[in-house]
Enzyme design. Sequence first.
Site, short mmCIF file in Angstrom:
data_model
loop_
_atom_site.label_atom_id
_atom_site.label_comp_id
_atom_site.label_asym_id
_atom_site.label_seq_id
_atom_site.Cartn_x
_atom_site.Cartn_y
_atom_site.Cartn_z
N TYR A 1 22.64 -19.93 2.64
CA TYR A 1 22.97 -19.38 3.67
C TYR A 1 22.31 -20.29 5.35
CZ TYR A 1 25.98 -16.27 2.74
OH TYR A 1 27.29 -15.66 1.98
N LYS B 1 3.22 9.37 -7.22
CA LYS B 1 4.28 9.62 -6.19
C LYS B 1 5.86 8.54 -5.49
CE LYS B 1 1.12 7.51 -2.18
NZ LYS B 1 0.18 8.26 -1.62
N MET C 1 21.88 -11.35 -1.18
CA MET C 1 22.68 -10.33 -1.99
C MET C 1 22.36 -10.66 -2.83
SD MET C 1 25.48 -8.27 -0.18
CE MET C 1 25.03 -6.80 -0.86
C1 PLP Z 1 -0.59 7.56 -2.03
C2 PLP Z 1 -2.27 7.71 -2.72
C3 PLP Z 1 -3.56 6.91 -2.94
C4 PLP Z 1 -3.42 6.17 -3.73
O1 PLP Z 1 -3.17 4.43 -2.92
P1 PLP Z 1 -3.28 3.25 -3.26
O2 PLP Z 1 -3.63 2.84 -2.58
O3 PLP Z 1 -2.46 3.44 -3.70
O4 PLP Z 1 -4.26 4.01 -4.38
C5 PLP Z 1 -4.46 8.51 -2.83
N1 PLP Z 1 -4.56 9.49 -1.81
C6 PLP Z 1 -3.75 9.90 -1.62
C7 PLP Z 1 -3.90 10.45 -0.44
C8 PLP Z 1 -2.46 8.52 -1.22
O5 PLP Z 1 -1.54 9.62 -0.67
#
Ligand code: PLP
Length: 369
Positions: free
Chosen positions: A256, A35, A304
């Site tokens: 800064y 993801k 930045m």
């Molecule tokens: C993002 C996610 C994972 C992976 O989690 P990590 O902590 O990155 O290993 C596993 N299960 C679900 C449902 C997730 O949303």
Amino acid sequence: MPRPILATVDTAALRHNLARARAAAPDARVWAVVKANAYGHGIERSFEGLRGADGFALLDLAEAQRVRALDWRGPILLLEGCFEARDLELCSRLGLWHVIHCNEQIDMLAAHKTGLPHRVFLKMNSGMNRLGFTPERFRAAWTRLNALPQVGEISLMTHFSDADGPKGISVQLQRFDAAAHDLPGERTLSNSAALLCHGAALASRSDWIRPGIAVYGSAPDFPAHRAAEWGLQPAMTLGSRIIGVQRLEAGDTVGYGSSFTADRPLRIGVVACGYADGYPRHCSTGTPVLVGDVRTRMVGRVSMDMITVDLTPIPDAAMGAEVTLWGRSLGGALLSIDEVAQAAGTVGYELMCAVAQRVPFALDPGSAA
Ligand SMILES: *Cc1c(COP(=O)(O)O)cnc(C)c1O
């Protein structure tokens, strides 16, 4: 010459970390969680390193299409399921497996016309209180799904809130078992933290594991453990170069707000990397940085486009010297993204996901992609 900042994705490290996750649950199949564009690494760039997984888990339908476009014929799981009814058409067309976490999703599925029954993952809310059916409602949801002609196999899923911390997983695991022990179907319970910290306790409920962060080489429970202690290697390196050098006298300030004052004569390197590249602005004096293979510290504020680093430990470092913001230097020195994240009051996940659009990426040290 382009501005010298570069993010590099290391295929061998991804492959190594995936194998490491697999070794923690040898009888399980592995979802590589990709993801958020593979946690900022890029789905296409990460694919070669992760193609040894048994499936890819993600939550954006466009990302699922990108994985199929790589000719991946194996399982793809939508971790949040469908957001609207027409998403089910894409699931049917691309053979996507999807989570069912609420009654509205069952309603949509009941109204969906499909030739092939869908593989679904029924999610229990065992205590995280984000998505899923409570233990009391879980069985009714399963029974409803099981009666639908649109549904083929039903697998069971939950997600732990505290696998990386002192609260642990036992309360959630007991709730899951109490509500689901006699329901058939494969189980998937473990994210990276659960896998690494509680793998043995979860072995009997690990038909599938769901490692994300571990695959990218960051420790899910830092600072209790470092990535290297888990045998993980950084999959992303953010590197740049020194584009300016200043000599300070005692009493001179940097950047800064003049937040850093030299207490003695100092050489300062100016690095082409700032918050517009995704380097966290909350980092302050003391945040570790590598110049060449040598660890030093950032001084002053992140601006930045630039940060400033103390060159005292690297007296020969000059214009053009290699700088590693996190990851692995060309000489092999390591600086964990988790340490930089900690200095910014956040976690490695956020930093890797937040590398800015303007930063070019390369695949594997030395070769552009
Ligand atoms: C993002 C996610 C994972 C992976 O989690 P990590 O902590 O990155 O290993 C596993 N299960 C679900 C449902 C997730 O949303």
